[in-house]
Scaffold this motif. Structure first.
Motif, PDB file in Angstrom:
ATOM      1  N   TYR A  85    -104.850  22.970 -36.364  1.00  0.00           N
ATOM      2  CA  TYR A  85    -104.507  24.277 -35.806  1.00  0.00           C
ATOM      3  C   TYR A  85    -105.651  24.829 -34.959  1.00  0.00           C
ATOM      4  CZ  TYR A  85    -103.413  29.100 -35.056  1.00  0.00           C
ATOM      5  OH  TYR A  85    -103.191  30.305 -34.424  1.00  0.00           O
ATOM      6  N   VAL A  86    -105.299  25.292 -33.784  1.00  0.00           N
ATOM      7  CA  VAL A  86    -106.227  25.938 -32.871  1.00  0.00           C
ATOM      8  C   VAL A  86    -105.506  27.143 -32.298  1.00  0.00           C
ATOM      9  CG1 VAL A  86    -107.508  25.705 -30.716  1.00  0.00           C
ATOM     10  CG2 VAL A  86    -107.310  23.752 -32.246  1.00  0.00           C
ATOM     11  N   ARG A  87    -106.167  28.266 -32.288  1.00  0.00           N
ATOM     12  CA  ARG A  87    -105.560  29.467 -31.713  1.00  0.00           C
ATOM     13  C   ARG A  87    -105.766  29.459 -30.203  1.00  0.00           C
ATOM     14  NH1 ARG A  87    -108.211  35.207 -32.168  1.00  0.00           N
ATOM     15  NH2 ARG A  87    -106.926  36.291 -30.668  1.00  0.00           N
ATOM     16  N   ILE A  88    -104.663  29.486 -29.461  1.00  0.00           N
ATOM     17  CA  ILE A  88    -104.742  29.608 -28.017  1.00  0.00           C
ATOM     18  C   ILE A  88    -104.124  30.943 -27.621  1.00  0.00           C
ATOM     19  CG2 ILE A  88    -104.784  27.121 -27.621  1.00  0.00           C
ATOM     20  CD1 ILE A  88    -101.836  27.341 -26.715  1.00  0.00           C
ATOM     21  N   VAL A  89    -104.487  31.435 -26.435  1.00  0.00           N
ATOM     22  CA  VAL A  89    -104.048  32.767 -26.025  1.00  0.00           C
ATOM     23  C   VAL A  89    -103.552  32.755 -24.580  1.00  0.00           C
ATOM     24  CG1 VAL A  89    -105.607  33.947 -27.616  1.00  0.00           C
ATOM     25  CG2 VAL A  89    -106.384  33.431 -25.302  1.00  0.00           C
ATOM     26  N   PRO A  90    -102.589  33.620 -24.286  1.00  0.00           N
ATOM     27  CA  PRO A  90    -102.160  33.766 -22.896  1.00  0.00           C
ATOM     28  C   PRO A  90    -103.059  34.765 -22.174  1.00  0.00           C
ATOM     29  CG  PRO A  90    -100.825  35.174 -24.268  1.00  0.00           C
ATOM     30  CD  PRO A  90    -101.772  34.430 -25.193  1.00  0.00           C
ATOM     31  N   THR A  91    -103.007  34.758 -20.867  1.00  0.00           N
ATOM     32  CA  THR A  91    -103.669  35.793 -20.076  1.00  0.00           C
ATOM     33  C   THR A  91    -102.706  36.970 -19.955  1.00  0.00           C
ATOM     34  OG1 THR A  91    -102.800  34.819 -18.055  1.00  0.00           O
ATOM     35  CG2 THR A  91    -105.025  34.137 -18.755  1.00  0.00           C
ATOM     36  N   ARG A  92    -103.180  38.071 -19.411  1.00  0.00           N
ATOM     37  CA  ARG A  92    -102.324  39.256 -19.274  1.00  0.00           C
ATOM     38  C   ARG A  92    -101.019  38.957 -18.524  1.00  0.00           C
ATOM     39  NH1 ARG A  92    -103.123  44.731 -19.888  1.00  0.00           N
ATOM     40  NH2 ARG A  92    -105.323  44.334 -20.169  1.00  0.00           N
ATOM     41  N   PRO A  93    -101.045  38.336 -17.337  1.00  0.00           N
ATOM     42  CA  PRO A  93     -99.771  38.105 -16.655  1.00  0.00           C
ATOM     43  C   PRO A  93     -98.850  37.158 -17.425  1.00  0.00           C
ATOM     44  CG  PRO A  93    -101.613  37.230 -15.348  1.00  0.00           C
ATOM     45  CD  PRO A  93    -102.189  37.954 -16.513  1.00  0.00           C
ATOM     46  N   VAL A  94     -99.420  36.134 -18.035  1.00  0.00           N
ATOM     47  CA  VAL A  94     -98.600  35.189 -18.803  1.00  0.00           C
ATOM     48  C   VAL A  94     -98.022  35.886 -20.036  1.00  0.00           C
ATOM     49  CG1 VAL A  94     -98.638  33.021 -20.108  1.00  0.00           C
ATOM     50  CG2 VAL A  94     -99.816  33.187 -17.894  1.00  0.00           C
ATOM     51  N   ASP A  95     -98.810  36.744 -20.660  1.00  0.00           N
ATOM     52  CA  ASP A  95     -98.324  37.481 -21.821  1.00  0.00           C
ATOM     53  C   ASP A  95     -97.172  38.419 -21.440  1.00  0.00           C
ATOM     54  OD1 ASP A  95     -98.621  37.911 -24.672  1.00  0.00           O
ATOM     55  OD2 ASP A  95     -99.311  39.924 -24.150  1.00  0.00           O
ATOM     56  N   GLU A  96     -97.247  39.008 -20.250  1.00  0.00           N
ATOM     57  CA  GLU A  96     -96.138  39.861 -19.783  1.00  0.00           C
ATOM     58  C   GLU A  96     -94.857  39.038 -19.648  1.00  0.00           C
ATOM     59  OE1 GLU A  96     -97.792  41.542 -16.220  1.00  0.00           O
ATOM     60  OE2 GLU A  96     -98.815  43.140 -17.327  1.00  0.00           O
ATOM     61  N   ALA A  97     -94.979  37.801 -19.141  1.00  0.00           N
ATOM     62  CA  ALA A  97     -93.802  36.923 -19.056  1.00  0.00           C
ATOM     63  C   ALA A  97     -93.308  36.547 -20.444  1.00  0.00           C
ATOM     64  CB  ALA A  97     -94.139  35.678 -18.235  1.00  0.00           C
ATOM     65  N   TRP A  98     -94.233  36.382 -21.396  1.00  0.00           N
ATOM     66  CA  TRP A  98     -93.854  36.063 -22.767  1.00  0.00           C
ATOM     67  C   TRP A  98     -93.057  37.223 -23.374  1.00  0.00           C
ATOM     68  CZ3 TRP A  98     -97.942  34.634 -27.060  1.00  0.00           C
ATOM     69  CH2 TRP A  98     -97.293  34.078 -28.172  1.00  0.00           C
ATOM     70  N   HIS A  99     -93.519  38.442 -23.149  1.00  0.00           N
ATOM     71  CA  HIS A  99     -92.806  39.613 -23.676  1.00  0.00           C
ATOM     72  C   HIS A  99     -91.369  39.654 -23.163  1.00  0.00           C
ATOM     73  CE1 HIS A  99     -96.048  42.340 -25.431  1.00  0.00           C
ATOM     74  NE2 HIS A  99     -96.630  41.184 -25.195  1.00  0.00           N
ATOM     75  N   GLU A 100     -91.189  39.367 -21.877  1.00  0.00           N
ATOM     76  CA  GLU A 100     -89.834  39.365 -21.314  1.00  0.00           C
ATOM     77  C   GLU A 100     -89.000  38.257 -21.944  1.00  0.00           C
ATOM     78  OE1 GLU A 100     -88.656  41.827 -19.454  1.00  0.00           O
ATOM     79  OE2 GLU A 100     -90.665  42.664 -19.636  1.00  0.00           O
TER      80      GLU A 100
END
Length: 193
Positions: A85-100
């Protein structure tokens, strides 16, 4: 030479200026990861809310698919070996697409199952790991390992960004979650589409 436009030589010196007319994309097109109709729904949803250009929207939705594919691969590996397991993170624009995408459940649920054999949960977090850029630096190799095209516009120089303000911090997503008891079956789950 194909793809290059040399400038005329000047009498004083012989120099050539090269203009790049085409950039080769390294990696497969992320749109291949889901059916066309599902991709088009995600693009439509994002454009409706963010009023962005069609080109930008397709690119950010595609990068969200790459991120979710990488997260799914990590989940699959960590079920076999928890040390993977490794925690990876989206950037702000990618996270906005994830929310949608999260709001389009008829796309998000089967997509999660295809990528991770489970739901890929979203936990809003802002912590020192994200602020320092360490989380993003750790993320990029996992994105590239998917074999999909990683668009540098959405990942380079985005360290420390998150859609989540500091007050939503739950210490890196480690907050203990409750039990659903008998409301959720404990055995295999069958979902029909």
């Amino acid at each position: 030479m194909r793809g290059y436009a040399p400038c005329p030589e000047t009498p004083e010196e012989e120099s050539v200026t090269i203009a790049i007319t085409q950039v080769e994309q390294i990696g497969r097109d992320p749109r291949e990861l889901i059916p066309t109709w599902a991709y088009e729904l995600l693009v439509k949803d994002f454009r409706k809310k963010h009023h962005s250009s069609h080109d930008y929207t397709e690119r950010v939705v595609s990068q969200n698919l790459v991120f979710l594919k990488a997260a799914g691969q990590i989940r699959r590996q960590s079920r076999r070996d928890p040390r993977a397991y490794v925690r990876i993170v989206p950037t702000r624009p990618v996270d906005e697409a994830w929310h949608e995408a999260l709001q389009r459940t008829e796309v998000y649920l089967p997509m999660s199952l295809a990528f991770a054999d489970s739901v890929i949960h979203h936990r809003p977090v802002m912590d020192d790991d994200i602020r320092s850029g360490a989380a993003l630096a750790r993320t990029i190799p996992y994105l590239k390992a998917t074999g999909m095209y990683v668009d540098p516009e959405f990942w380079d120089d985005e360290a420390g960004s998150s859609c989540c303000p500091p007050e939503c911090n739950d210490q890196g997503g480690r907050e203990r979650l409750g039990n659903w008891g008998d409301l959720v079956p404990s055995g295999p789950l069958t979902i029909r589409f």
